[in-house]
Design a protein around this motif. Structure first.
Motif, PDB file in Angstrom:
ATOM      1  N   PRO A  11       1.393   5.284   4.591  1.00  0.00           N
ATOM      2  CA  PRO A  11       0.467   6.196   5.268  1.00  0.00           C
ATOM      3  C   PRO A  11       1.208   7.228   6.103  1.00  0.00           C
ATOM      4  O   PRO A  11       2.330   6.997   6.556  1.00  0.00           O
TER       5      PRO A  11
ATOM      6  N   LYS B 221      -9.903   9.380   9.559  1.00  0.00           N
ATOM      7  CA  LYS B 221      -9.798   9.004   8.147  1.00  0.00           C
ATOM      8  C   LYS B 221     -10.280  10.140   7.237  1.00  0.00           C
ATOM      9  O   LYS B 221      -9.736  10.353   6.144  1.00  0.00           O
TER      10      LYS B 221
ATOM     11  N   ILE C 247      -6.084  -1.026   1.710  1.00  0.00           N
ATOM     12  CA  ILE C 247      -6.472  -2.297   2.327  1.00  0.00           C
ATOM     13  C   ILE C 247      -7.703  -2.839   1.594  1.00  0.00           C
ATOM     14  O   ILE C 247      -8.589  -2.090   1.195  1.00  0.00           O
TER      15      ILE C 247
ATOM     16  N   GLY D 293      -7.967   1.101   6.039  1.00  0.00           N
ATOM     17  CA  GLY D 293      -7.306   2.287   5.519  1.00  0.00           C
ATOM     18  C   GLY D 293      -7.121   2.208   4.016  1.00  0.00           C
ATOM     19  O   GLY D 293      -7.505   1.224   3.358  1.00  0.00           O
TER      20      GLY D 293
ATOM     21  N   ASP E 261      -5.019   8.947   4.211  1.00  0.00           N
ATOM     22  CA  ASP E 261      -4.002   7.913   3.990  1.00  0.00           C
ATOM     23  C   ASP E 261      -3.610   7.193   5.274  1.00  0.00           C
ATOM     24  O   ASP E 261      -2.601   6.481   5.310  1.00  0.00           O
ATOM     25  N   SER E 262      -4.390   7.353   6.335  1.00  0.00           N
ATOM     26  CA  SER E 262      -4.071   6.701   7.606  1.00  0.00           C
ATOM     27  C   SER E 262      -4.311   5.188   7.538  1.00  0.00           C
ATOM     28  O   SER E 262      -5.149   4.708   6.772  1.00  0.00           O
ATOM     29  N   LEU E 263      -3.560   4.449   8.353  1.00  0.00           N
ATOM     30  CA  LEU E 263      -3.731   3.007   8.490  1.00  0.00           C
ATOM     31  C   LEU E 263      -4.115   2.705   9.931  1.00  0.00           C
ATOM     32  O   LEU E 263      -3.484   3.195  10.864  1.00  0.00           O
TER      33      LEU E 263
ATOM     34  N   ILE F  57       2.692  -4.907   9.527  1.00  0.00           N
ATOM     35  CA  ILE F  57       2.722  -3.502   9.117  1.00  0.00           C
ATOM     36  C   ILE F  57       3.947  -3.226   8.245  1.00  0.00           C
ATOM     37  O   ILE F  57       3.861  -2.545   7.211  1.00  0.00           O
TER      38      ILE F  57
ATOM     39  N   ILE G 178       0.858  -1.179   0.000  1.00  0.00           N
ATOM     40  CA  ILE G 178       0.000   0.000   0.000  1.00  0.00           C
ATOM     41  C   ILE G 178       0.895   1.231   0.000  1.00  0.00           C
ATOM     42  O   ILE G 178       2.093   1.156   0.302  1.00  0.00           O
TER      43      ILE G 178
ATOM     44  N   ILE H  54      -0.085   5.868  11.431  1.00  0.00           N
ATOM     45  CA  ILE H  54      -0.487   4.484  11.682  1.00  0.00           C
ATOM     46  C   ILE H  54      -0.993   4.404  13.119  1.00  0.00           C
ATOM     47  O   ILE H  54      -0.326   4.865  14.052  1.00  0.00           O
TER      48      ILE H  54
ATOM     49  N   ASN I  80     -12.429  -1.207   2.073  1.00  0.00           N
ATOM     50  CA  ASN I  80     -11.016  -1.006   2.431  1.00  0.00           C
ATOM     51  C   ASN I  80     -10.745  -1.484   3.861  1.00  0.00           C
ATOM     52  O   ASN I  80     -10.062  -0.821   4.648  1.00  0.00           O
TER      53      ASN I  80
ATOM     54  N   MET J 250      -7.731  -4.585   9.950  1.00  0.00           N
ATOM     55  CA  MET J 250      -6.909  -3.589   9.252  1.00  0.00           C
ATOM     56  C   MET J 250      -7.848  -2.725   8.420  1.00  0.00           C
ATOM     57  O   MET J 250      -8.737  -3.245   7.736  1.00  0.00           O
TER      58      MET J 250
END
Length: 628
Positions: free
Chosen positions: A256, A476, A517, A514, A481-483, A537, A253, A259, A293, A512
């Motif tokens: 991000p 979000k 995903i 973001g 782009d956060s995970l 991760i 991915i 995280i 996602n 998971m």
């Protein structure tokens, strides 16, 4: 047994109940003998006043009555008579524990009942002491006196041997806490232990921890265990480093900015299962999982049954091997090669810890900083009111963190919530929780010990689910782009019945969520545990060829086995490590098992447990070098 009869498994007949009582009576000879020995020495041998005997009886009665009243809430929480949780509590916030006893476990009414029971014991015991001793026979010859004294000495010694070995004259045929589980029911086996023996069990296990004894650790086979973990042979290295070295296969991915590893307090998985959908206490996270996602695995186990052990697993990358990592000198002298912070910092992130409680709890802040974290934010740093003795409301914790994000560089946030923990004193009605609706659904479940109590506990779970979901959606929107990684520290404490399955009692969710995903990013229900989160991760975001070190592989290269101290999970089963007890996972259709060799699956699981534990033990006790 009568009051908590719902905990006795279906099909358990009266013969098992009688067997448990008889075994308990035998085992309690040890405890009673220890108390009797005090008055025997001071009164019978030294000839002191019989008031010593009365005082001993009063003290013993008070202690045992208090422990008797305490074992009810203790078992409901931990599915055991007193155990290692007691030892763990000695390292905990004693003031908070005392407050919790009053607010969450009814000590305010249990203590008076214990005193009442003590008074009853004193009444009967004092009457017993009023009985006049049987006069000694008139021994008119030396031979008779010698024979009488000899017979008495032999009888007393024999009696104490009989009591010492739990109703036997030999250790081999005796009964002790280690072999007291003689019935087919776990609840009855715990009832065999009186409170003194249960505390002695905790003490014995604690001493084993101090001398580093644990089942499944094989230091003499460290090389074979290291090779098993690395899946590479003939390295002939002088340290563990080459065996724990892993190479990222390439980012899956976009990297991000932030995280978030959210570890929810007592975030057990069972409320998220379809079987319990009508409870509606996990709807927030289930709505996250339903999005395209998001990825969700049900085959996930925590590191252990305590919050601190779960956090130690994440921070250091090591499983629970019955050693308190947060109290080991090595933890503060060097960063473990498998630790979380170094590879994430090498990837350009700052690593912070956000905790709703106090930083001093269980050396949490001190350990995190020593293991490479940049910052630790606890309750005193949040500027919010304290909800319970353990810390701030989860909503306040998340609000404080969200406000902080605008000023942060790329950061990995490890977040630990606190609200879903006794004492359960949140104003659920004000939060919008449908208590009566949940209570009505709980009433439809079989063998629930205390429906109102479970409804209250699930209300705090519902609140945690609600505010966590709100935080994720809000962040979000601001930082697309956060995970997010969501899991629980442990599942112990709240069960759907008095006889939960291993899976219900142990498993926690793994989610998971973001950008980038999707449902197929990992195999369906990939097996994992806390110590596989950070490697997963890294495999998600690290460039091809990035070098990092971990004991556990990521969930992309999983062994297909995860475990805590007592149990394990595979793709198809959950089972006990130290016994042959196992069960098929509820999400695995029986048709999928036709080509699976379950005995071989268990054998491989035990190989994984032994190898991972041995390597972790070596790192903790000796460091990375084999020469030590």
């Amino acid at each position: 047994m009568y009051i908590m009869s719902d905990y006795i498994g279906a099909g358990t007949d009266n013969s098992q109940i009688w067997l448990a009582n008889f075994a308990g009576m035998r085992l309690s000879l040890k405890s009673a003998g220890a108390v009797t020995l005090v008055s025997f020495f001071f009164v019978t041998i030294l000839g002191l006043s019989s008031r010593v005997r009365l005082a001993t009886g009063i003290i013993a009665s008070l202690i045992l009555s208090i422990l008797f009243m305490a074992r009810f809430p203790y078992y409901r929480e931990f599915n055991a008579t007193f155990g290692m949780e007691v030892v763990q509590g000695l390292h905990d916030d004693i003031g908070s524990i005392i407050i919790t006893l009053f607010q969450g476990y009814g000590i305010y009414w249990r203590l008076p009942v214990a005193i009442f029971l003590t008074l009853i014991c004193i009444f009967f015991f004092s009457r017993l002491l009023l009985i006049k001793p049987i006069p000694l026979p008139n021994l008119d010859s030396l031979n008779k006196k010698i024979a009488f004294v000899t017979a008495n000495v032999v009888f007393i010694v024999a009696f104490f041997i009989f009591a010492r070995f739990g109703g036997s004259f030999t250790y081999a045929n005796g009964l002790n806490w280690e072999n007291a589980g003689i019935t087919s029911d776990e609840f009855l086996n715990e009832c065999v232990l009186d409170d003194v023996q249960a505390f002695y069990r905790a003490y014995s296990i604690s001493k084993d921890m101090e001398v580093r004894e644990i089942s499944g650790v094989e230091p003499d086979n460290i090389l074979a265990c290291a090779e098993f973990i690395s899946q590479r042979k003939n390295l002939n290295a002088q340290s563990l480093e080459p065996y724990l070295e892993r190479t990222a296969s390439g980012a899956k991915i976009e990297k991000p900015r932030h995280i978030f590893i959210i570890m929810g307090e007592t975030w057990m998985q069972w409320p998220m299962l379809g079987k319990y959908a009508n409870l509606h206490v996990a709807d927030g996270m289930k709505s996250i999982i339903a999005e395209p996602n998001a990825y969700y695995s049900r085959n996930f186990f925590p590191t252990g049954s305590f919050t601190s052990i779960a956090l130690e697993g994440i921070i250091t990358g090591m499983p629970d091997v019955n050693i308190n990592i947060n109290y080991q000198p090595r933890t503060y002298e060097e960063i473990y090669i498998s630790a979380m912070a170094p590879p994430l910092k090498e990837l350009g992130y700052r690593v912070d810890f956000w905790y709703g409680g106090t930083p001093s709890w269980d050396n949490l802040a001190k350990m995190s900083i020593a293991q490479g974290f940049d910052n630790f934010y606890g309750y005193p740093d949040l500027g919010v009111p304290k909800q319970t003795t353990w810390g701030a409301k989860d909503g306040d914790l998340f609000d404080a963190l969200e406000k902080h994000l605008a000023d942060e560089p790329p950061t990995v946030h490890l977040i630990m919530t606190t609200t879903n923990h006794p004492p359960y004193n949140l104003d659920l009605e004000a939060e919008g929780y449908n208590f009566n609706g949940t209570l009505a659904e709980i009433a439809k479940l079989p063998t629930v010990d205390n429906p109102r109590e479970l409804a209250t506990e699930l209300g705090h779970y519902w609140y945690m689910d609600k505010v966590t979901t709100k935080f994720i959606r809000s962040v979000k929107e601001k930082y697309p782009d956060s995970l997010f990684i969501i899991t629980g520290d442990h599942a112990h404490r709240v069960d759907p019945s008095s006889r939960p399955t291993i899976f219900e009692h142990e498993s926690v969710p793994f989610v998971m969520y973001g950008a980038g995903i999707n449902k197929k990013i990992l195999p369906p229900d990939a097996v994992g545990g806390h110590i596989s989160i950070v490697p997963t991760i890294i495999e998600l975001i690290a460039p091809r060829g990035f070098i990092y070190y971990s004991i556990s592989p990521s969930m992309f290269q999983s062994f297909g086995v995860a475990f805590d101290l007592s149990s394990y999970i595979t793709q198809n089963t959950a089972g006990r490590i130290d016994s042959d007890v196992w069960e098929i996972l509820p999400q695995v259709a029986s048709g999928n098992l036709t080509k699976v060799n379950l005995p071989n699956e268990r054998k491989f699981a035990m190989d994984v447990v032994r190898s991972v534990r041995t390597v972790a033990w070596w790192l903790l006790m000796k460091g990375p070098d084999f020469a030590k």
